[in-house]
Design a protein around this motif. Structure first.
Motif, PDB file in Angstrom:
ATOM      1  N   VAL A 150     -98.409  18.322 -22.711  1.00 26.08           N
ATOM      2  CA  VAL A 150     -99.339  17.796 -23.703  1.00 26.08           C
ATOM      3  C   VAL A 150     -98.492  17.388 -24.901  1.00 26.08           C
ATOM      4  CG1 VAL A 150    -101.324  18.273 -25.181  1.00 26.08           C
ATOM      5  CG2 VAL A 150    -101.139  19.394 -22.951  1.00 26.08           C
ATOM      6  N   TYR A 151     -98.518  16.115 -25.241  1.00 24.34           N
ATOM      7  CA  TYR A 151     -97.751  15.660 -26.400  1.00 24.34           C
ATOM      8  C   TYR A 151     -98.562  15.923 -27.665  1.00 24.34           C
ATOM      9  CZ  TYR A 151     -94.659  13.236 -29.458  1.00 24.34           C
ATOM     10  OH  TYR A 151     -93.781  12.975 -30.475  1.00 24.34           O
ATOM     11  N   VAL A 152     -97.886  16.453 -28.686  1.00 28.60           N
ATOM     12  CA  VAL A 152     -98.545  16.759 -29.955  1.00 28.60           C
ATOM     13  C   VAL A 152     -97.780  16.144 -31.111  1.00 28.60           C
ATOM     14  CG1 VAL A 152     -99.599  18.871 -29.052  1.00 28.60           C
ATOM     15  CG2 VAL A 152     -97.388  19.000 -30.204  1.00 28.60           C
ATOM     16  N   ASP A 153     -98.496  15.891 -32.192  1.00 34.62           N
ATOM     17  CA  ASP A 153     -97.942  15.273 -33.392  1.00 34.62           C
ATOM     18  C   ASP A 153     -98.069  16.257 -34.540  1.00 34.62           C
ATOM     19  OD1 ASP A 153     -97.446  13.829 -35.726  1.00 34.62           O
ATOM     20  OD2 ASP A 153     -98.574  12.068 -35.073  1.00 34.62           O
ATOM     21  N   LEU A 180     -97.420  28.855 -23.317  1.00 38.12           N
ATOM     22  CA  LEU A 180     -96.873  27.611 -22.797  1.00 38.12           C
ATOM     23  C   LEU A 180     -95.515  27.336 -23.453  1.00 38.12           C
ATOM     24  CD1 LEU A 180     -99.965  25.223 -22.839  1.00 38.12           C
ATOM     25  CD2 LEU A 180     -98.793  26.113 -20.821  1.00 38.12           C
ATOM     26  N   PRO A 181     -94.552  26.864 -22.689  1.00 40.57           N
ATOM     27  CA  PRO A 181     -93.291  26.457 -23.312  1.00 40.57           C
ATOM     28  C   PRO A 181     -93.521  25.245 -24.217  1.00 40.57           C
ATOM     29  CG  PRO A 181     -93.305  25.861 -20.988  1.00 40.57           C
ATOM     30  CD  PRO A 181     -94.555  26.636 -21.256  1.00 40.57           C
ATOM     31  N   GLY A 213     -96.755  22.589 -20.229  1.00 38.69           N
ATOM     32  CA  GLY A 213     -96.175  22.871 -21.531  1.00 38.69           C
ATOM     33  C   GLY A 213     -96.636  21.893 -22.588  1.00 38.69           C
ATOM     34  N   ILE A 214     -96.022  22.028 -23.739  1.00 40.25           N
ATOM     35  CA  ILE A 214     -96.310  21.217 -24.918  1.00 40.25           C
ATOM     36  C   ILE A 214     -95.015  20.503 -25.293  1.00 40.25           C
ATOM     37  CG2 ILE A 214     -96.970  21.317 -27.358  1.00 40.25           C
ATOM     38  CD1 ILE A 214     -98.330  24.052 -26.648  1.00 40.25           C
ATOM     39  N   LYS A 215     -95.139  19.285 -25.791  1.00 41.19           N
ATOM     40  CA  LYS A 215     -93.959  18.531 -26.188  1.00 41.19           C
ATOM     41  C   LYS A 215     -94.223  17.819 -27.499  1.00 41.19           C
ATOM     42  CE  LYS A 215     -90.976  14.719 -24.944  1.00 41.19           C
ATOM     43  NZ  LYS A 215     -90.617  13.726 -23.953  1.00 41.19           N
TER      44      LYS A 215
END
Length: 137
Positions: free
Chosen positions: A79-82, A133-134, A104-106
């Motif tokens: 999941v891409y986050v800002d 989550l990583p 994970g999260i990126k």
């Protein structure tokens, strides 16, 4: 690896790839092309983030990425986050983190003009820990 050096039973997993058009490299990969490239290297699973989410628009990019994950036996999702959009980031995590093929999260704080130790990035790290989550940064 077995004692004889046979690696045929090992599974090769790509832990960082992208789906879509990336402005900083000269390629665009749709789902079929991405899977074909991965398979050509013997990769059986890949954890992928949406180039659209990374470079253009987080919410629609994550939705597109999850659609691809649902139609693929190979893909898992970051999941891409800002970090500049914390409210929207938390909504994205609420939406996708519970789903089974989310790995994970990126985020790329530098793309958003932030240092990794910025309070918003730290908040995302804390949320990642809560979600177990990583967080690829």
């Amino acid at each position: 690896m077995s004692e004889k050096g046979n690696t045929s039973s090992l599974e090769i997993i790509d832990v960082h790839t992208h789906l879509g058009s990336m402005p900083n490299v000269n390629y665009t990969r749709g789902l079929a092309e991405l899977e074909a490239v991965e398979r050509s290297f013997g990769i059986t699973r890949a954890v992928c983030s949406s180039a659209r989410a990374v470079f253009y628009e987080m919410t629609s990019g994550n939705a597109q990425m999850y659609d691809a994950v649902e139609s693929s036996h190979m893909l898992y999702m970051y999941v891409y986050v800002d970090p500049r959009r914390l409210e929207a980031t938390h909504k994205e995590l609420d939406t996708y983190a519970p789903l089974p093929r989310v790995a994970g999260i990126k985020s790329r704080p530098s793309y958003h003009g932030l240092a990794p130790d910025h309070p918003a990035c730290v908040e995302i790290c804390q949320r990642a820990a809560e979600l177990n989550l990583p967080y690829l940064m």
